[in-house]
Motif scaffolding. Structure first.
Motif, PDB file in Angstrom:
ATOM      1  N   GLU A   1      32.792  41.654  21.030  1.00  0.00           N
ATOM      2  CA  GLU A   1      31.697  41.905  21.965  1.00  0.00           C
ATOM      3  C   GLU A   1      30.394  41.341  21.410  1.00  0.00           C
ATOM      4  OE1 GLU A   1      30.738  42.472  24.825  1.00  0.00           O
ATOM      5  OE2 GLU A   1      32.694  42.874  25.684  1.00  0.00           O
ATOM      6  N   TYR A   2      29.382  41.313  22.283  1.00  0.00           N
ATOM      7  CA  TYR A   2      28.133  40.659  21.918  1.00  0.00           C
ATOM      8  C   TYR A   2      26.985  41.413  22.584  1.00  0.00           C
ATOM      9  CZ  TYR A   2      25.457  36.496  20.504  1.00  0.00           C
ATOM     10  OH  TYR A   2      24.600  35.624  19.891  1.00  0.00           O
ATOM     11  N   VAL A   3      26.045  41.887  21.803  1.00  0.00           N
ATOM     12  CA  VAL A   3      24.858  42.557  22.345  1.00  0.00           C
ATOM     13  C   VAL A   3      23.623  41.779  21.897  1.00  0.00           C
ATOM     14  CG1 VAL A   3      23.437  44.648  22.254  1.00  0.00           C
ATOM     15  CG2 VAL A   3      25.933  44.844  22.351  1.00  0.00           C
ATOM     16  N   MET A   4      22.766  41.487  22.874  1.00  0.00           N
ATOM     17  CA  MET A   4      21.530  40.764  22.538  1.00  0.00           C
ATOM     18  C   MET A   4      20.401  41.769  22.323  1.00  0.00           C
ATOM     19  SD  MET A   4      21.924  37.609  25.233  1.00  0.00           S
ATOM     20  CE  MET A   4      22.742  38.527  26.521  1.00  0.00           C
TER      21      MET A   4
ATOM     22  N   THR B   1      20.442  34.399  21.611  1.00  0.00           N
ATOM     23  CA  THR B   1      20.764  34.626  23.027  1.00  0.00           C
ATOM     24  C   THR B   1      21.256  33.367  23.748  1.00  0.00           C
ATOM     25  OG1 THR B   1      18.477  34.173  23.668  1.00  0.00           O
ATOM     26  CG2 THR B   1      19.048  36.472  23.219  1.00  0.00           C
ATOM     27  N   GLU B   2      21.447  32.273  23.006  1.00  0.00           N
ATOM     28  CA  GLU B   2      21.959  31.059  23.658  1.00  0.00           C
ATOM     29  C   GLU B   2      23.432  31.267  24.023  1.00  0.00           C
ATOM     30  OE1 GLU B   2      20.368  28.376  24.675  1.00  0.00           O
ATOM     31  OE2 GLU B   2      18.508  29.267  23.931  1.00  0.00           O
ATOM     32  N   MET B   3      23.807  30.788  25.202  1.00  0.00           N
ATOM     33  CA  MET B   3      25.190  30.934  25.651  1.00  0.00           C
ATOM     34  C   MET B   3      26.158  30.317  24.629  1.00  0.00           C
ATOM     35  SD  MET B   3      26.736  32.297  28.271  1.00  0.00           S
ATOM     36  CE  MET B   3      26.394  32.117  30.011  1.00  0.00           C
TER      37      MET B   3
ATOM     38  N   LEU C   1      32.452  34.538  20.014  1.00  0.00           N
ATOM     39  CA  LEU C   1      33.698  35.021  20.625  1.00  0.00           C
ATOM     40  C   LEU C   1      34.880  34.192  20.134  1.00  0.00           C
ATOM     41  CD1 LEU C   1      32.561  35.683  24.328  1.00  0.00           C
ATOM     42  CD2 LEU C   1      32.878  37.381  22.526  1.00  0.00           C
TER      43      LEU C   1
ATOM     44  N   VAL D   1      26.923  32.709  21.905  1.00  0.00           N
ATOM     45  CA  VAL D   1      27.840  33.773  22.336  1.00  0.00           C
ATOM     46  C   VAL D   1      29.276  33.242  22.305  1.00  0.00           C
ATOM     47  CG1 VAL D   1      28.398  35.445  24.151  1.00  0.00           C
ATOM     48  CG2 VAL D   1      26.028  34.690  23.881  1.00  0.00           C
ATOM     49  N   VAL D   2      29.448  32.038  22.865  1.00  0.00           N
ATOM     50  CA  VAL D   2      30.790  31.433  22.901  1.00  0.00           C
ATOM     51  C   VAL D   2      31.316  31.240  21.474  1.00  0.00           C
ATOM     52  CG1 VAL D   2      32.068  29.332  23.546  1.00  0.00           C
ATOM     53  CG2 VAL D   2      30.366  30.281  25.110  1.00  0.00           C
TER      54      VAL D   2
ATOM     55  N   LYS E   1      29.286  49.190  25.671  1.00  0.00           N
ATOM     56  CA  LYS E   1      30.092  48.160  25.007  1.00  0.00           C
ATOM     57  C   LYS E   1      31.235  48.800  24.204  1.00  0.00           C
ATOM     58  CE  LYS E   1      27.795  44.254  25.943  1.00  0.00           C
ATOM     59  NZ  LYS E   1      28.359  42.972  26.373  1.00  0.00           N
TER      60      LYS E   1
END
Lengths: 275, 123
Positions: free
Chosen positions: B100-103, B85-87, B94, B90-91, B114
Motif C-alpha cells: 500500500e501507499y499513503v501520501m 507523490t509522483e505516479m 508497488l 507509486v508504481v 489502508k
C-alpha cells in the motif's frame, strides 16, 4: 466559527424545509464544520452574519449554498469495505447469472456525494467482472447538490481524498495525475450518468434497478421521509434486486416489506418473498 | 498485531507510532532502512512495516526491495508513508513489493482505512 442557539435553530429550520434533512440538537458541530468554509468564502465574519444575510436572501442564492454545504458528505473510496466485499463475492456474481440472457444490469447510487461510492463500484465492476464489457450497464448516480454532480462528472480528487480508502493498485490503474489533483480516467467517468435528484422531493421517471446504493443518507431524514424514500426505492427495484443501506441504518419500523440479508455488516436488503 | 514504523523524522515516528498504538498495534520504530532491517531480525516478526521513502543510510525503497528478497518476510505487509507523490514513484514502490501507499500528510482515518484494505482491521 461559533454558532449561537438561535442561528442553529434558524439554519436547521431552513435546511429541513429545503431538503427534509433533520439537524437535531447536538449537531451544532456539523453546522459549524460545514458552514465555516462557506461563511469565509462569502466574506462573512461569522456564521451569525451568514444567518442574518440568509434572512434577507430574497433570491434564495445564499440559502441554496447553505443547503448544499449542509447536505454534502465526507466520504471515502471503499467506505466501510464490507458492502463492497459482499457485492464482489456474492451479489454481482448472482445478478450476472440471473441477467445472463438479457445481458443488462441497472444500478443506482442514490446519494453519490463527491462520487467516491459510484466510482468505487465502477472500479469493482471493471476490475472483477470483465464479462460485463459486453453488457448494457445503466449506471445512474444522483445527488441533491449541483456542485457535487459537477464534481462527480469531473472525477477530480485532492491528494487527501485519494488517500482515503483507495487501494494504491487501483489508483495507479484508474487515475491520472493533473498537477496537485488526481482525475479518474474517462472510461470510468463515461460508465456513470450523474444526475441531480432530491430524495425527499418528487422523483423523475426512473428505470427499474437491480442494485440500489442508498447508504448513510436516510439518517438525515425524519421518519415520514425515510418511509417514503424506502417505499419509492422498493417500487424502483426489480423484485429480486438488492438495496444497500449504511451499516447503522435499518428498514425496521419503517418498511416491513424489506428483509435484511445475513451478510456481515453490509446493510444489504432485498424485498421479502422475492423468490 | 505488531508494526514497525520507519522514518528519519523523530516527530513522524512519534505521531505515526501513536496512531498505530491507538489502532491496537504494538509499535517498534527505526530511523532508516538499515536500522529497520536490523530490527526485523532482533525484534520481529511484524505484521506490517510503515516506511518513509527518503531516509539517510538506506532509503525506504531499498528497504522494500531488500525485505522482499527474503522469503521469511513474505507475510509482512509493507506500506509506504511518504511525501513522494509522483505516479511513477507509486508504481515503482508497488512493483518492488509494497502493498500500500499513503501520501503525507496522513490522518488516523487514512491509515485505518489502508490497514483494513490489507486485512489488518484496526480495533
Amino acid at each position: 466559527m461559533a454558532l449561537n442557539p438561535g442561528d442553529f435553530e434558524y439554519i436547521s429550520k431552513i435546511v429541513r424545509e429545503q431538503s427534509a434533512i433533520v439537524l437535531e440538537k447536538g449537531k451544532e458541530y456539523l453546522v459549524e464544520a460545514r458552514l465555516t468554509p462557506l461563511a469565509t468564502s462569502e466574506n462573512f465574519k461569522s456564521i451569525a452574519d451568514l444567518a442574518q444575510q440568509m434572512k434577507r436572501d430574497v433570491g434564495g442564492k445564499l440559502i441554496a449554498k447553505v443547503v448544499e454545504a449542509m447536505t454534502t458528505n465526507e466520504t471515502s473510496f471503499f467506505r466501510d469495505i464490507h458492502p463492497f466485499e459482499v457485492l464482489k463475492n456474492t451479489i454481482i456474481p448472482e445478478l450476472i447469472q440471473k441477467r445472463e440472457s438479457q445481458k443488462k444490469l441497472s444500478i443506482w447510487c442514490g446519494a453519490s456525494s463527491s462520487g467516491q461510492e459510484p466510482y468505487t463500484l465502477a472500479m469493482l465492476l471493471t476490475e472483477n467482472f470483465p464479462q460485463l464489457k459486453n453488457w448494457k450497464i445503466d449506471f445512474i448516480a444522483s445527488d441533491i447538490s449541483t456542485e457535487m454532480q459537477k464534481r462527480c462528472q469531473e472525477g477530480v480528487y485532492s491528494q487527501l481524498e485519494i488517500n482515503r480508502g483507495l487501494p494504491a493498485m487501483l489508483m495507479v490503474k484508474y487515475f491520472q495525475r493533473n498537477g496537485a489533483q488526481w482525475q479518474i480516467k474517462p472510461e470510468l467517468r463515461q460508465m456513470i450518468d450523474f444526475r441531480i435528484l432530491n430524495l425527499s422531493g418528487r422523483w423523475p421517471l426512473m428505470p427499474k434497478f437491480d442494485l440500489v446504493m442508498m447508504r448513510n443518507v436516510l439518517i438525515y431524514f425524519d421518519v415520514p421521509t425515510k418511509k417514503e424514500i424506502l417505499r419509492k426505492v422498493r417500487e424502483n427495484l426489480y423484485p429480486d434486486g438488492y438495496v444497500f443501506l449504511g451499516a447503522a441504518e435499518t428498514t425496521l419500523n419503517l418498511d416491513d416489506k424489506y428483509e435484511r440479508m445475513n451478510f456481515k455488516q453490509s446493510g444489504c436488503y432485498r424485498i421479502k418473498d422475492c423468490l | 498485531m505488531r508494526a514497525l514504523v520507519i522514518d528519519d523524522s523523530r516527530a513522524i515516528r512519534l505521531i505515526l507510532g501513536q496512531v498505530m498504538k491507538k489502532l491496537g498495534f504494538e509499535v517498534v520504530d527505526a530511523g532508516d532502512g538499515q536500522e529497520a532491517l536490523n530490527k526485523l531480525k532482533s525484534d520481529g516478526p511484524f505484521d506490517i512495516a510503515l516506511v518513509d521513502w527518503n531516509m539517510p543510510v538506506m532509503n525506504g525503497y531499498d528497504f522494500v526491495v531488500n525485505t522482499r528478497k527474503d522469503s521469511q518476510y513474505n507475510d509482512m505487509r509493507l506500506m509506504m508513508v511518504t511525501t513522494e507523490t509522483e505516479m511513477a514513484q507509486v508504481v515503482k514502490a508497488l512493483e518492488a513489493g509494497a502493498n500500500e501507499y499513503v501520501m503525507k500528510p496522513f490522518t488516523k482515518e487514512m491509515i485505518a482505512e489502508k490497514l483494513t484494505l490489507l486485512g489488518l482491521s484496526p480495533e
